[in-house]
Design a protein around this motif. Structure first.
Motif, short mmCIF file in Angstrom:
data_model
loop_
_atom_site.label_atom_id
_atom_site.label_comp_id
_atom_site.label_asym_id
_atom_site.label_seq_id
_atom_site.Cartn_x
_atom_site.Cartn_y
_atom_site.Cartn_z
N ASN A 85 3.47 -13.73 -0.32
CA ASN A 85 4.60 -14.35 0.36
C ASN A 85 4.80 -13.60 1.67
N VAL A 86 4.68 -14.28 2.80
CA VAL A 86 4.70 -13.60 4.09
C VAL A 86 6.08 -13.46 4.71
N THR A 87 7.12 -13.92 4.06
CA THR A 87 8.45 -13.76 4.62
C THR A 87 8.91 -12.32 4.45
N SER A 88 9.49 -11.77 5.48
CA SER A 88 10.06 -10.42 5.48
C SER A 88 9.05 -9.34 5.12
N TYR A 94 6.56 -8.10 12.89
CA TYR A 94 5.95 -7.75 14.17
C TYR A 94 5.36 -8.97 14.87
N HIS A 95 4.47 -9.69 14.20
CA HIS A 95 3.72 -10.76 14.85
C HIS A 95 4.56 -11.99 15.18
N PHE A 96 5.56 -12.29 14.36
CA PHE A 96 6.40 -13.45 14.65
C PHE A 96 7.18 -13.23 15.94
N ASN A 136 19.15 -3.15 3.91
CA ASN A 136 18.40 -1.90 3.79
C ASN A 136 16.92 -2.10 4.17
N GLN A 137 16.68 -2.85 5.26
CA GLN A 137 15.33 -3.13 5.74
C GLN A 137 15.21 -2.80 7.23
#
Length: 158
Positions: A85-88, A94-96, A136-137
């Motif tokens: 899953n590529v979300t978050s 970075y790439h988005f 917390n990210q």
């Protein structure tokens, strides 16, 4: 068969609301594409500045300007073999953002691009940073800023 024209982009909103093929301005995020060979040759293929994200949207805009139609076909099925899953994720963060900054430079004039940058860096990214702080990210926020700055650098190193 006449295909109806809808002057908006394909996105998640259409997923459950359209049941027949329609012409759209461009396709973005989560879209799967099939291009005619002559169309992609005239449009100039994909922009090499992008590593991932927004390259498909830009090529759709180029094709539309050349007179080709972008048709959304909701009944089409595409198998995408993706195990993550590529979300978050750090990669997406970075790439988005990097591709977003490059994309806006490619499709806007200088004044529009300056307006975009002012809103992007003064409101959009700081608000996202607050969201990441509460979740917390904060490392993802740093990667988004790094990606956006990399996109700026890519735009000025032509």
């Amino acid at each position: 068969m006449t295909i109806p024209q809808v002057n908006i982009a394909h996105n998640w909103f259409f997923k459950d609301t359209v049941w027949f093929p329609i012409c759209i301005e461009y396709c973005c995020l989560e879209s799967r594409h099939l291009f005619r060979k002559d169309a992609i040759e005239k449009a100039g293929y994909f922009n090499k500045k992008y590593f991932v994200y927004y390259d498909d949207t830009e090529i759709c805009i180029k094709m539309r300007k050349l007179g080709y139609k972008n048709v959304y076909v909701p009944s089409a099925k595409v198998w995408h073999n993706c195990k993550v899953n590529v979300t978050s994720t750090p990669f997406t963060a970075y790439h988005f953002m990097r591709s977003k900054v490059i994309f806006m430079k490619e499709i806007t004039n200088n004044l529009q691009y300056l307006f975009f940058l002012s809103i992007f860096f003064s409101l959009y990214l700081p608000l996202r940073s607050i969201k990441y702080l509460f979740n917390n990210q904060i490392d993802l926020s740093k990667l988004e800023y790094t990606g956006a700055l990399s996109g700026l650098k890519a735009n000025f190193n032509k």
